[in-house]
Design a protein around this motif. Structure first.
Motif, PDB file in Angstrom:
ATOM      1  N   LEU A  13     -23.233  -2.569   9.872  1.00  0.00           N
ATOM      2  CA  LEU A  13     -23.788  -3.910  10.071  1.00  0.00           C
ATOM      3  C   LEU A  13     -23.445  -4.891   8.955  1.00  0.00           C
ATOM      4  N   LEU A  14     -22.448  -4.555   8.135  1.00  0.00           N
ATOM      5  CA  LEU A  14     -22.042  -5.494   7.092  1.00  0.00           C
ATOM      6  C   LEU A  14     -20.788  -6.238   7.563  1.00  0.00           C
ATOM      7  N   ASN A  15     -20.728  -7.529   7.224  1.00  0.00           N
ATOM      8  CA  ASN A  15     -19.565  -8.326   7.608  1.00  0.00           C
ATOM      9  C   ASN A  15     -18.606  -8.419   6.434  1.00  0.00           C
ATOM     10  N   LEU A  16     -17.357  -8.070   6.690  1.00  0.00           N
ATOM     11  CA  LEU A  16     -16.355  -8.096   5.626  1.00  0.00           C
ATOM     12  C   LEU A  16     -15.233  -9.067   5.981  1.00  0.00           C
ATOM     13  N   MET A  17     -14.861  -9.913   5.024  1.00  0.00           N
ATOM     14  CA  MET A  17     -13.762 -10.855   5.258  1.00  0.00           C
ATOM     15  C   MET A  17     -12.579 -10.458   4.376  1.00  0.00           C
ATOM     16  N   ILE A  18     -11.413 -10.375   4.993  1.00  0.00           N
ATOM     17  CA  ILE A  18     -10.209 -10.010   4.239  1.00  0.00           C
ATOM     18  C   ILE A  18      -9.365 -11.281   4.085  1.00  0.00           C
ATOM     19  N   ILE A  19      -9.106 -11.661   2.844  1.00  0.00           N
ATOM     20  CA  ILE A  19      -8.297 -12.864   2.612  1.00  0.00           C
ATOM     21  C   ILE A  19      -7.015 -12.443   1.909  1.00  0.00           C
ATOM     22  N   ASP A  20      -5.930 -12.485   2.640  1.00  0.00           N
ATOM     23  CA  ASP A  20      -4.636 -12.080   2.076  1.00  0.00           C
ATOM     24  C   ASP A  20      -3.537 -12.763   2.882  1.00  0.00           C
ATOM     25  N   ASP A  21      -2.493 -13.196   2.203  1.00  0.00           N
ATOM     26  CA  ASP A  21      -1.435 -13.868   2.966  1.00  0.00           C
ATOM     27  C   ASP A  21      -0.434 -12.875   3.547  1.00  0.00           C
ATOM     28  N   GLU A  22      -0.551 -11.591   3.174  1.00  0.00           N
ATOM     29  CA  GLU A  22       0.365 -10.587   3.747  1.00  0.00           C
ATOM     30  C   GLU A  22      -0.286  -9.912   4.945  1.00  0.00           C
ATOM     31  N   ARG A  23       0.345 -10.068   6.077  1.00  0.00           N
ATOM     32  CA  ARG A  23      -0.244  -9.561   7.313  1.00  0.00           C
ATOM     33  C   ARG A  23      -0.468  -8.041   7.276  1.00  0.00           C
ATOM     34  N   ALA A  24       0.542  -7.336   6.749  1.00  0.00           N
ATOM     35  CA  ALA A  24       0.448  -5.868   6.738  1.00  0.00           C
ATOM     36  C   ALA A  24      -0.749  -5.415   5.913  1.00  0.00           C
ATOM     37  N   VAL A  25      -0.992  -6.087   4.795  1.00  0.00           N
ATOM     38  CA  VAL A  25      -2.139  -5.709   3.946  1.00  0.00           C
ATOM     39  C   VAL A  25      -3.434  -5.963   4.700  1.00  0.00           C
TER      40      VAL A  25
ATOM     41  N   THR B 225     -15.264  -6.889  10.799  1.00  0.00           N
ATOM     42  CA  THR B 225     -14.250  -7.516   9.939  1.00  0.00           C
ATOM     43  C   THR B 225     -13.736  -8.824  10.528  1.00  0.00           C
ATOM     44  N   CYS B 226     -13.264  -9.687   9.645  1.00  0.00           N
ATOM     45  CA  CYS B 226     -12.497 -10.848  10.075  1.00  0.00           C
ATOM     46  C   CYS B 226     -11.448 -11.100   8.995  1.00  0.00           C
ATOM     47  N   VAL B 227     -10.377 -11.756   9.372  1.00  0.00           N
ATOM     48  CA  VAL B 227      -9.285 -11.939   8.403  1.00  0.00           C
ATOM     49  C   VAL B 227      -8.943 -13.416   8.260  1.00  0.00           C
ATOM     50  N   ALA B 228      -8.448 -13.763   7.060  1.00  0.00           N
ATOM     51  CA  ALA B 228      -7.984 -15.130   6.823  1.00  0.00           C
ATOM     52  C   ALA B 228      -6.687 -15.041   6.048  1.00  0.00           C
ATOM     53  N   ASP B 229      -5.696 -15.894   6.413  1.00  0.00           N
ATOM     54  CA  ASP B 229      -4.418 -15.804   5.705  1.00  0.00           C
ATOM     55  C   ASP B 229      -4.296 -16.842   4.591  1.00  0.00           C
TER      56      ASP B 229
ATOM     57  N   ARG C 253      -8.168  -3.873   7.241  1.00  0.00           N
ATOM     58  CA  ARG C 253      -9.051  -3.977   8.391  1.00  0.00           C
ATOM     59  C   ARG C 253      -9.305  -2.606   9.003  1.00  0.00           C
ATOM     60  N   GLU C 254      -8.247  -1.829   9.093  1.00  0.00           N
ATOM     61  CA  GLU C 254      -8.399  -0.511   9.703  1.00  0.00           C
ATOM     62  C   GLU C 254      -9.364   0.364   8.884  1.00  0.00           C
ATOM     63  N   VAL C 255      -9.175   0.345   7.575  1.00  0.00           N
ATOM     64  CA  VAL C 255     -10.048   1.154   6.711  1.00  0.00           C
ATOM     65  C   VAL C 255     -11.502   0.667   6.844  1.00  0.00           C
TER      66      VAL C 255
ATOM     67  N   LEU D  43       0.860  -1.186   0.000  1.00  0.00           N
ATOM     68  CA  LEU D  43       0.000   0.000   0.000  1.00  0.00           C
ATOM     69  C   LEU D  43       0.885   1.220   0.000  1.00  0.00           C
ATOM     70  N   VAL D  44       0.410   2.277  -0.641  1.00  0.00           N
ATOM     71  CA  VAL D  44       1.273   3.460  -0.711  1.00  0.00           C
ATOM     72  C   VAL D  44       1.209   4.313   0.543  1.00  0.00           C
ATOM     73  N   ALA D  45       0.042   4.426   1.131  1.00  0.00           N
ATOM     74  CA  ALA D  45      -0.063   5.296   2.299  1.00  0.00           C
ATOM     75  C   ALA D  45       0.198   4.502   3.571  1.00  0.00           C
ATOM     76  N   ALA D  46       0.825   5.125   4.520  1.00  0.00           N
ATOM     77  CA  ALA D  46       1.076   4.435   5.789  1.00  0.00           C
ATOM     78  C   ALA D  46      -0.172   4.529   6.655  1.00  0.00           C
ATOM     79  N   ALA D  47      -0.435   3.456   7.379  1.00  0.00           N
ATOM     80  CA  ALA D  47      -1.650   3.406   8.181  1.00  0.00           C
ATOM     81  C   ALA D  47      -1.733   4.567   9.145  1.00  0.00           C
ATOM     82  N   SER D  48      -0.595   4.952   9.724  1.00  0.00           N
ATOM     83  CA  SER D  48      -0.620   5.963  10.766  1.00  0.00           C
ATOM     84  C   SER D  48      -1.002   7.341  10.226  1.00  0.00           C
ATOM     85  N   SER D  49      -0.745   7.566   8.919  1.00  0.00           N
ATOM     86  CA  SER D  49      -1.032   8.907   8.415  1.00  0.00           C
ATOM     87  C   SER D  49      -2.467   9.011   7.892  1.00  0.00           C
ATOM     88  N   TYR D  50      -3.182   7.936   8.028  1.00  0.00           N
ATOM     89  CA  TYR D  50      -4.530   7.929   7.465  1.00  0.00           C
ATOM     90  C   TYR D  50      -5.566   8.284   8.517  1.00  0.00           C
ATOM     91  N   LEU D  51      -6.308   9.328   8.283  1.00  0.00           N
ATOM     92  CA  LEU D  51      -7.337   9.699   9.262  1.00  0.00           C
ATOM     93  C   LEU D  51      -8.704   9.588   8.599  1.00  0.00           C
TER      94      LEU D  51
END
Ligand SMILES: Nc1ncnc2c1ncn2[C@@H]1O[C@H](COP(=O)(O)OP(=O)(O)OP(=O)(O)O)[C@@H](O)[C@H]1O
Ligand SMILES: [Mg+2]
Length: 470
Positions: A21-33, A48-52, A38-40, A4-12
């Motif tokens: 009330l929507l459930n979102l699943m993030i499937i990515d093998d890169e933890r940082a992504v 949210t829930c995540v799967a690697d 998830r933060e967004v 990702l181009v923007a750093a999480a900390s600079s994102y407000l």
């Protein structure tokens, strides 16, 4: 590391009030992504829930509801397209957004062909992801709203709290569902007590601005000189007694709906001001020189024949056309008699719930109600049952417990027309009752059997007897 181009900390991100009330699943093998997505997503109110890995995702999909999936197409193992197929198989309704690497857009195109909702290429900015998630969330919300509307239209008794299954009512529900999603004024016509305010509420509360105000304005009961200041508000000192400025009802309805009831009663000079407010989307409070913008949806109702009022000069033609962009007419109860048992059942249920005392209608009472013309429409029916419940001590409401105007309807039916009651053999009486009930219920034999207190096989047998030659 994260692509990702923007750093999480600079994102407000803008904080959205409450969860969407929507459930979102993030499937990515890169933890940082995963973390950044998830933060967004969480900032937009998603659960949210995540799967690697794909396998991890399938296990979760099997056990929990999922509305949106963010899927990395470059997953190790079976690959993203296979994962997409498996996700769609498990959750056909879920919107899958695929994430592809630069230079592999071809696979994203394939994914879209296979049912993905959209795609985004890495590296993407958080803003890009946020916009995408906002779009999918709006898309799903609309889909859910449409489903709710369809279910409401399909509901057994009517549309939301509006009771009625007559074909004219079904037609009305379809118009309400359409009107709910438009912003045009709607003119609701119908005799007194047919449910005009109910319909106005249904249009507002089935639409996207249901969380905004619904403000009824009764143009019929307001003193003509007061309507203007009620509608448009006034500034301090506008007239004697205007010690403090006051917002008008059109301003209070901001973002929502103003329901102008009995619009036919509005004085002609005010009609011009109202027309201007609707056209220019701004108002001028009484005593003010400034115009204030408004954003209000206008619904209007009348039990008068406005077209006639227009031809007589009592109602402005231009305002009539402006309000009449969409119009609907609620049929009087006498034109949809088959709804009488449904409505009566609904009101009796409600009264049972509030009093804890169950009451039913005798066959004679129901027959009388079916024969009566109900000039006061549904409101009259509701009042009549309320009165009967209050007066009846036993569990059954008999025909004598109804107002005399109503049981008069039945005696008329059984009179020969010369004032003296006609004497009929029981079998003939039974035949007439059965046939006239079926006719009054527009041919609904099952309902007729229920109301007449006989089994449906008995009814069919009798009908066969009537139609077979002696
Ligand atoms: N289809 C319906 N299903 C259930 N209740 C209804 C229905 N139609 C009307 N009612 C009830 O009848 C009463 C009158 O309804 P409403 O006030 O919406 O009618 P209206 O057309 O605005 O009458 P008016 O012209 O007298 O103002 C209300 O108590 C409402 O709950
Ligand atoms: Mg009303």
């Amino acid at each position: 590391m994260s692509t990702l181009v923007a750093a999480a900390s600079s994102y407000l991100p803008p904080q959205i009030e409450g969860a969407n009330l929507l459930n979102l699943m993030i499937i990515d093998d890169e933890r940082a992504v995963r973390e950044v997505c998830r933060e967004v997503a969480q900032s937009l109110g998603f659960n949210t829930c995540v799967a690697d890995s794909a396998e991890h995702a399938y296990r979760m999909l099997d056990s929990q509801g999922t509305d949106v999936v963010l899927l990395d197409l470059r997953l190790p193992g079976a690959g993203g397209l296979e994962a997409l197929r498996q996700i769609k198989e498990r959750r056909p309704e879920a919107a899958v957004i695929v994430v592809t690497g630069y230079g592999t857009v071809q696979s994203a195109v394939q994914a879209m062909k296979n049912g993905a909702y959209d795609y985004v290429t890495k590296p993407f900015s958080m803003e890009e992801l946020r916009l995408l998630l906002e779009r999918v969330s709006a898309h799903l919300k609309l889909k859910t709203e449409n489903r709710i509307l369809r279910e409401k239209v399909k509901s057994k008794q009517g549309f939301g709290s509006i009771i009625g299954r007559a074909p004219e009512m079904e037609k009305l529900y379809r118009i309400i569902a359409k009107a709910a999603h438009s912003n045009h004024p709607v003119l609701i016509m119908g005799e007194s007590g047919t449910g005009k305010e109910m319909v106005a509420r249904a249009i507002h509360f089935s639409g996207p601005y249901r969380d905004k105000p619904f403000i009824p304005v009764d143009c019929g009961s307001l003193v003509p000189t007061l309507i203007e200041s009620e509608l448009f508000g006034y500034v301090k000192g506008a007239f004697t007694g205007a010690g403090q400025p006051k917002d008008g009802l059109l301003a209070i309805a901001e973002g929502g709906t103003a329901f102008l009831d009995e619009i036919g009663e509005m004085p002609v000079d005010l009609q011009a001001k109202l027309l201007r407010a609707i056209q220019e989307k701004e108002i001028r409070p009484v005593g003010s020189t400034k115009r204030v913008p408004i954003n209000v949806r206008i619904l209007a109702a009348t039990n008068r024949d406005l077209e006639r009022a227009v031809s007589q000069g009592a109602f402005r033609r231009d305002l009539y056309f402006r309000l009449n962009v969409l119009s609907l007419r609620i049929p009087p109860l006498r034109e949809r008699r088959q709804d009488i048992p449904l409505l009566a059942g609904h009101f009796l249920d409600r009264m049972t719930r509030s009093s804890g005392f169950e009451r039913t209608l005798s066959d004679d009472a129901m027959k009388a109600m079916l024969a009566y013309d109900w000039p006061g429409n549904v409101r009259e029916l509701e009042n009549c049952l309320e009165r009967a419940c209050a007066l009846t001590t036993g569990p059954v409401i008999h025909v004598q417990d109804l107002p005399s105007s109503i049981h008069g309807a039945v005696s008329l039916l059984s009179e020969a027309g010369n004032g003296s009651p006609r004497i009929l053999p029981m079998a003939e009486l039974e035949k007439q009752t059965i046939l006239s009930t079926i006719t009054q219920l527009n041919g609904d034999k099952l309902l007729a059997a229920r109301m007449l207190g006989i089994g449906k096989t008995t009814l069919y047998r009798k009908l066969k007897e009537y139609s077979s030659p002696e």
